[in-house]
Design a protein around this motif. Structure first.
Motif, mmCIF file in Angstrom:
data_model
loop_
_atom_site.group_PDB
_atom_site.id
_atom_site.type_symbol
_atom_site.label_atom_id
_atom_site.label_comp_id
_atom_site.label_asym_id
_atom_site.label_seq_id
_atom_site.Cartn_x
_atom_site.Cartn_y
_atom_site.Cartn_z
ATOM 1 N N ASP A 22 0.760 -1.153 0.057
ATOM 2 C CA ASP A 22 -0.051 0.010 0.073
ATOM 3 C C ASP A 22 0.800 1.155 0.170
ATOM 4 O O ASP A 22 2.092 1.324 0.105
ATOM 5 C CB ASP A 22 -0.824 -0.101 1.167
ATOM 6 C CG ASP A 22 -0.346 0.049 2.447
ATOM 7 O OD1 ASP A 22 0.736 0.660 2.762
ATOM 8 O OD2 ASP A 22 -0.737 -1.121 3.306
ATOM 9 N N ARG A 23 0.108 2.654 -0.119
ATOM 10 C CA ARG A 23 1.065 3.618 -0.200
ATOM 11 C C ARG A 23 1.537 3.971 0.968
ATOM 12 O O ARG A 23 2.774 4.549 1.004
ATOM 13 C CB ARG A 23 -0.017 4.975 -0.753
ATOM 14 C CG ARG A 23 0.762 6.202 -0.967
ATOM 15 C CD ARG A 23 -0.291 7.267 -1.044
ATOM 16 N NE ARG A 23 0.579 8.488 -1.625
ATOM 17 C CZ ARG A 23 0.206 9.088 -2.727
ATOM 18 N NH1 ARG A 23 -0.641 8.708 -3.191
ATOM 19 N NH2 ARG A 23 1.063 10.337 -2.609
ATOM 20 N N ASP A 24 0.935 3.890 2.222
ATOM 21 C CA ASP A 24 1.678 4.147 3.356
ATOM 22 C C ASP A 24 3.083 3.350 3.787
ATOM 23 O O ASP A 24 4.012 4.202 3.840
ATOM 24 C CB ASP A 24 0.536 3.739 4.588
ATOM 25 C CG ASP A 24 -0.427 4.729 4.717
ATOM 26 O OD1 ASP A 24 -0.308 5.774 4.102
ATOM 27 O OD2 ASP A 24 -1.432 4.491 5.520
ATOM 28 N N ALA A 26 4.799 2.082 1.191
ATOM 29 C CA ALA A 26 5.872 2.737 -0.026
ATOM 30 C C ALA A 26 6.463 3.867 0.549
ATOM 31 O O ALA A 26 7.858 4.057 0.424
ATOM 32 C CB ALA A 26 5.151 2.715 -1.315
ATOM 33 N N GLU A 27 5.665 5.161 1.227
ATOM 34 C CA GLU A 27 6.049 6.246 1.784
ATOM 35 C C GLU A 27 7.148 5.860 2.584
ATOM 36 O O GLU A 27 7.922 6.666 2.837
ATOM 37 C CB GLU A 27 4.990 7.158 2.068
ATOM 38 C CG GLU A 27 4.169 7.518 0.926
ATOM 39 C CD GLU A 27 3.068 8.450 1.304
ATOM 40 O OE1 GLU A 27 2.614 8.330 2.392
ATOM 41 O OE2 GLU A 27 2.382 9.106 0.459
ATOM 42 N N LEU A 45 7.734 6.943 -6.346
ATOM 43 C CA LEU A 45 6.929 5.914 -5.881
ATOM 44 C C LEU A 45 5.905 5.921 -7.094
ATOM 45 O O LEU A 45 5.291 6.970 -7.556
ATOM 46 C CB LEU A 45 5.888 6.608 -4.725
ATOM 47 C CG LEU A 45 6.304 6.203 -3.392
ATOM 48 C CD1 LEU A 45 7.707 6.859 -2.953
ATOM 49 C CD2 LEU A 45 5.467 6.884 -2.314
ATOM 50 N N ARG A 47 2.274 3.834 -8.448
ATOM 51 C CA ARG A 47 1.225 2.836 -8.196
ATOM 52 C C ARG A 47 0.855 1.979 -9.550
ATOM 53 O O ARG A 47 0.959 2.328 -10.600
ATOM 54 C CB ARG A 47 -0.452 3.719 -8.096
ATOM 55 C CG ARG A 47 -1.577 2.970 -7.872
ATOM 56 C CD ARG A 47 -2.774 3.856 -7.555
ATOM 57 N NE ARG A 47 -4.089 2.919 -7.420
ATOM 58 C CZ ARG A 47 -4.516 2.332 -8.382
ATOM 59 N NH1 ARG A 47 -4.318 2.529 -9.773
ATOM 60 N NH2 ARG A 47 -5.580 1.626 -8.249
ATOM 61 N N GLN A 60 -0.820 -2.158 -5.871
ATOM 62 C CA GLN A 60 0.342 -2.367 -5.367
ATOM 63 C C GLN A 60 1.184 -1.058 -5.528
ATOM 64 O O GLN A 60 0.859 -0.224 -6.469
ATOM 65 C CB GLN A 60 1.165 -3.469 -5.564
ATOM 66 C CG GLN A 60 0.667 -4.655 -5.814
ATOM 67 C CD GLN A 60 1.728 -6.050 -6.363
ATOM 68 O OE1 GLN A 60 2.096 -5.735 -7.348
ATOM 69 N NE2 GLN A 60 1.548 -7.118 -5.539
ATOM 70 N N TRP A 61 2.020 -0.807 -4.690
ATOM 71 C CA TRP A 61 2.995 0.584 -4.773
ATOM 72 C C TRP A 61 4.383 0.014 -5.187
ATOM 73 O O TRP A 61 4.672 -1.001 -4.478
ATOM 74 C CB TRP A 61 2.732 1.341 -3.666
ATOM 75 C CG TRP A 61 1.498 1.919 -3.625
ATOM 76 C CD1 TRP A 61 0.307 1.660 -3.326
ATOM 77 C CD2 TRP A 61 1.125 3.375 -4.157
ATOM 78 N NE1 TRP A 61 -0.659 2.598 -3.665
ATOM 79 C CE2 TRP A 61 -0.125 3.666 -4.118
ATOM 80 C CE3 TRP A 61 2.092 4.418 -4.609
ATOM 81 C CZ2 TRP A 61 -0.510 4.567 -4.537
ATOM 82 C CZ3 TRP A 61 1.661 5.432 -5.153
ATOM 83 C CH2 TRP A 61 0.235 5.887 -4.973
ATOM 84 N N VAL A 63 8.364 1.203 -5.281
ATOM 85 C CA VAL A 63 9.442 2.345 -5.017
ATOM 86 C C VAL A 63 10.632 1.970 -5.843
ATOM 87 O O VAL A 63 11.147 1.023 -5.687
ATOM 88 C CB VAL A 63 9.747 2.321 -3.449
ATOM 89 C CG1 VAL A 63 11.110 3.197 -3.103
ATOM 90 C CG2 VAL A 63 8.457 2.464 -2.536
#
Length: 91
Positions: A22-24, A26-27, A45, A47, A60-61, A63
């Motif tokens: 998820d994005r969180d 990935a960040e 990042l 998506r 999915q994300w 990186v």
């Protein structure tokens, strides 16, 4: 004047792709890459919707880490991704 790191002819540039759920995550991984690994360029990042899935929840994300000097150990990158239930995509 060029601020880029010198390129060694016997080292091929590498692009690492870490896949996160998820994005969180990935960040957080992108931040860890900057702080713990000292990556020169900010990770990208991206998506990535799963094939055939229309639901945004099924994305999915990625990186993406540019590694022009091939300085980052893929095993350590894999371990970092695994901390966030992700993995390092094999090239």
């Amino acid at each position: 004047m060029n601020d880029a790191a010198p390129h060694h002819p016997d080292v091929r540039p590498v692009r690492h792709v870490l896949v996160l759920p998820d994005r969180d995550a990935a960040e957080e991984v992108a931040e860890a890459l900057t702080e713990r690994f000292g990556v020169a360029e900010e990770p990208q990042l991206v998506r990535d919707a799963l094939a055939g899935e229309d639901d945004a929840e099924d994305a999915q994300w990625l990186v993406v880490v540019e590694d022009p000097e091939a300085a980052h150990d893929p095993a350590r990158l894999h371990d970092l991704a695994a901390e966030y239930e992700g993995w390092l995509e094999a090239e």
